[in-house]
Design a protein around this motif. Sequence first.
Motif, PDB file in Angstrom:
ATOM      1  N   GLY A  14       0.832  -1.197   0.000  1.00 50.52           N
ATOM      2  CA  GLY A  14       0.000   0.000   0.000  1.00 50.52           C
ATOM      3  C   GLY A  14       0.867   1.247   0.000  1.00 50.52           C
ATOM      4  N   LEU A  34       1.550  -8.453   6.021  1.00 49.32           N
ATOM      5  CA  LEU A  34       0.212  -9.029   5.976  1.00 49.32           C
ATOM      6  C   LEU A  34      -0.599  -8.197   5.009  1.00 49.32           C
ATOM      7  CD1 LEU A  34      -0.517  -9.616   9.778  1.00 49.32           C
ATOM      8  CD2 LEU A  34       0.562 -11.162   8.138  1.00 49.32           C
ATOM      9  N   ARG A  36      -4.354  -8.367   2.157  1.00 45.53           N
ATOM     10  CA  ARG A  36      -5.499  -9.157   1.675  1.00 45.53           C
ATOM     11  C   ARG A  36      -5.139  -9.949   0.440  1.00 45.53           C
ATOM     12  NH1 ARG A  36      -9.362  -4.604   0.187  1.00 45.53           N
ATOM     13  NH2 ARG A  36      -7.310  -3.730  -0.110  1.00 45.53           N
ATOM     14  N   THR A  37      -4.105  -9.490  -0.265  1.00 41.87           N
ATOM     15  CA  THR A  37      -3.832 -10.053  -1.591  1.00 41.87           C
ATOM     16  C   THR A  37      -2.392 -10.565  -1.670  1.00 41.87           C
ATOM     17  OG1 THR A  37      -3.354  -7.788  -2.266  1.00 41.87           O
ATOM     18  CG2 THR A  37      -5.531  -8.657  -2.848  1.00 41.87           C
ATOM     19  N   TYR A  53      -3.959 -11.641   5.671  1.00 43.41           N
ATOM     20  CA  TYR A  53      -4.471 -11.075   6.918  1.00 43.41           C
ATOM     21  C   TYR A  53      -5.141 -12.133   7.789  1.00 43.41           C
ATOM     22  CZ  TYR A  53      -3.744  -6.033   6.368  1.00 43.41           C
ATOM     23  OH  TYR A  53      -3.199  -4.781   6.293  1.00 43.41           O
ATOM     24  N   THR A  74      -0.630  -0.478   9.596  1.00 43.13           N
ATOM     25  CA  THR A  74      -1.244   0.571   8.758  1.00 43.13           C
ATOM     26  C   THR A  74      -2.684   0.215   8.406  1.00 43.13           C
ATOM     27  OG1 THR A  74      -0.744  -0.343   6.549  1.00 43.13           O
ATOM     28  CG2 THR A  74       1.021   0.881   7.643  1.00 43.13           C
ATOM     29  N   THR A  84     -17.662  -3.548   3.297  1.00 44.95           N
ATOM     30  CA  THR A  84     -16.560  -3.006   4.108  1.00 44.95           C
ATOM     31  C   THR A  84     -17.103  -1.873   4.974  1.00 44.95           C
ATOM     32  OG1 THR A  84     -15.017  -3.494   2.336  1.00 44.95           O
ATOM     33  CG2 THR A  84     -14.286  -1.908   3.973  1.00 44.95           C
ATOM     34  N   VAL A 111      -0.412   3.205  13.122  1.00 43.95           N
ATOM     35  CA  VAL A 111      -0.669   4.454  12.387  1.00 43.95           C
ATOM     36  C   VAL A 111      -2.099   4.898  12.650  1.00 43.95           C
ATOM     37  CG1 VAL A 111      -0.495   5.640  10.194  1.00 43.95           C
ATOM     38  CG2 VAL A 111       0.829   3.548  10.569  1.00 43.95           C
ATOM     39  N   SER A 112      -2.247   5.997  13.376  1.00 45.29           N
ATOM     40  CA  SER A 112      -3.581   6.549  13.638  1.00 45.29           C
ATOM     41  C   SER A 112      -3.757   7.803  12.792  1.00 45.29           C
ATOM     42  CB  SER A 112      -3.732   6.828  15.137  1.00 45.29           C
ATOM     43  OG  SER A 112      -5.048   7.216  15.425  1.00 45.29           O
ATOM     44  N   TYR A 124     -14.877   8.166  10.847  1.00 46.85           N
ATOM     45  CA  TYR A 124     -13.464   7.849  10.584  1.00 46.85           C
ATOM     46  C   TYR A 124     -12.622   8.130  11.834  1.00 46.85           C
ATOM     47  CZ  TYR A 124      -8.818   8.062   8.330  1.00 46.85           C
ATOM     48  OH  TYR A 124      -7.496   7.861   7.993  1.00 46.85           O
ATOM     49  N   LYS A 128     -10.880   5.508  14.543  1.00 47.25           N
ATOM     50  CA  LYS A 128      -9.444   5.550  14.854  1.00 47.25           C
ATOM     51  C   LYS A 128      -9.247   5.686  16.364  1.00 47.25           C
ATOM     52  CE  LYS A 128      -6.630   5.897  11.650  1.00 47.25           C
ATOM     53  NZ  LYS A 128      -5.927   4.758  11.023  1.00 47.25           N
ATOM     54  N   PRO A 147      -0.383  10.933  12.275  1.00 49.83           N
ATOM     55  CA  PRO A 147       0.011  11.837  11.200  1.00 49.83           C
ATOM     56  C   PRO A 147      -1.175  12.629  10.686  1.00 49.83           C
ATOM     57  CG  PRO A 147      -0.303   9.626  10.320  1.00 49.83           C
ATOM     58  CD  PRO A 147      -0.628   9.559  11.801  1.00 49.83           C
ATOM     59  N   PRO A 148      -0.903  13.803  10.063  1.00 51.45           N
ATOM     60  CA  PRO A 148      -1.963  14.490   9.316  1.00 51.45           C
ATOM     61  C   PRO A 148      -1.985  13.899   7.912  1.00 51.45           C
ATOM     62  CG  PRO A 148       0.033  15.811   9.302  1.00 51.45           C
ATOM     63  CD  PRO A 148       0.379  14.493   9.973  1.00 51.45           C
ATOM     64  N   LEU A 149      -2.260  14.692   6.887  1.00 59.49           N
ATOM     65  CA  LEU A 149      -2.186  14.238   5.502  1.00 59.49           C
ATOM     66  C   LEU A 149      -0.742  13.787   5.195  1.00 59.49           C
ATOM     67  CD1 LEU A 149      -3.536  14.171   2.654  1.00 59.49           C
ATOM     68  CD2 LEU A 149      -2.692  16.510   2.359  1.00 59.49           C
ATOM     69  N   ILE A 150      -0.615  12.592   4.616  1.00 55.89           N
ATOM     70  CA  ILE A 150       0.730  12.101   4.278  1.00 55.89           C
ATOM     71  C   ILE A 150       0.931  12.251   2.772  1.00 55.89           C
ATOM     72  CG2 ILE A 150       2.294  10.112   4.330  1.00 55.89           C
ATOM     73  CD1 ILE A 150       0.656   8.989   6.660  1.00 55.89           C
ATOM     74  N   TYR A 304     -10.800  -2.079  -4.316  1.00 55.09           N
ATOM     75  CA  TYR A 304     -12.032  -2.847  -4.540  1.00 55.09           C
ATOM     76  C   TYR A 304     -12.132  -3.474  -5.917  1.00 55.09           C
ATOM     77  CZ  TYR A 304     -13.507  -0.639  -0.209  1.00 55.09           C
ATOM     78  OH  TYR A 304     -13.578  -0.224   1.091  1.00 55.09           O
TER      79      TYR A 304
END
Length: 305
Positions: A14, A34, A36-37, A53, A74, A84, A111-112, A124, A128, A147-150, A304
Amino acid sequence: MSAEPEHVVTGAFGFTGRFITRRLLSMGVRVKTLTRTPARTNPFGDRLTVAAYNFENPGALARSLEGAAVLYNTYWVRFPHGRTTFEAAIANTRTLLRACEEAGVPRIVHVSVTNAATDSPLPYYRGKGLVEEAIKRSSLTYAILRPPLIFGPGDILVNNIAWFLRRFPIFTVMGDGHYRLQCLFAEDFAETAIACASRQDRGVVDVVGPETFSFDEFVRLIADTIGSRARIVHLSSHTVRGLLGLVGRVIRDVVLTPDEIAGLMSGLLVTQSPPLGRTRFRDWLGGVAGTLGRTYASELARHYR
Ligand SMILES: NC(=O)c1ccc[n+]([C@@H]2O[C@H](COP(=O)([O-])OP(=O)(O)OC[C@H]3O[C@@H](n4cnc5c(N)ncnc54)[C@H](OP(=O)(O)O)[C@@H]3O)[C@@H](O)[C@H]2O)c1
């Protein structure tokens, strides 16, 4: 087999997890992810061990964590979609925490997000906050990083602001655009996360970069840097949400969620904490001016489709 303990990163394929993984591997650390894919193309090759996972099979999940020195977590969902939900993501994270306890993983670097809170009206941020509480109640030592926007190569939100600015003659900003935000370079985040892995304490830390922008300044900086001539106009958040919904239907994505709009406009991407990240957004932007936003980054395609 190496005697060095393994570090487990959720989501190495990711965005955030990829930076942590790359940095750990460059330090010679054994890393497992870990995801999903597990069958997808692995950009790290055989240097990275991959496992599923397995939220539905907690025993198998615990076995995949055995021997790990630390879990960098993450895992989260950006918005509910189909089956979901945030509730499922919270339950899955609790399963992951129990698996860590069963496997004897001593530490989690989680990671929050800035201003996560169990009493937030925004699902959201509330979700968290609930995950943070579950970590605090676990037997693990922890660093909860907020973190704020990464930003960085592969991000969605900054890339797509640039995409809109390149593509359309008008860019609509919600409200007056005076609300503020902070941001953080993904490499700086990875550096902090790894530094926190070797500690043994329990703590919650804001991890923000050195600049604070108004949203207007942020958009104008991106526009000027990429040479966009789009007119920046201010409309009510209600109208912008409607427009984004329309565009989203055409490009088959969720461009910005109600929680992201409300969080941004109510200042949840700002903290009073001193900066831990060193990289200035404007410096990074200068280096990617020619490429940023050339193609749209779709959350739905990523997760998705
Ligand atoms: N990106 C930002 O600007 C930002 C800002 C503040 C906080 N954060 C937090 O940072 C963490 C990582 O964010 P990121 O942007 O780097 O996320 P990401 O890489 O897109 O996803 C992180 C992990 O969550 C899993 N995941 C994501 N969406 C999912 C879905 N819809 N269903 C099931 N699993 C899903 C991914 O699974 P796969 O491994 O299978 O892909 C991956 O393991 C999150 O906790 C996020 O809340 C991000």
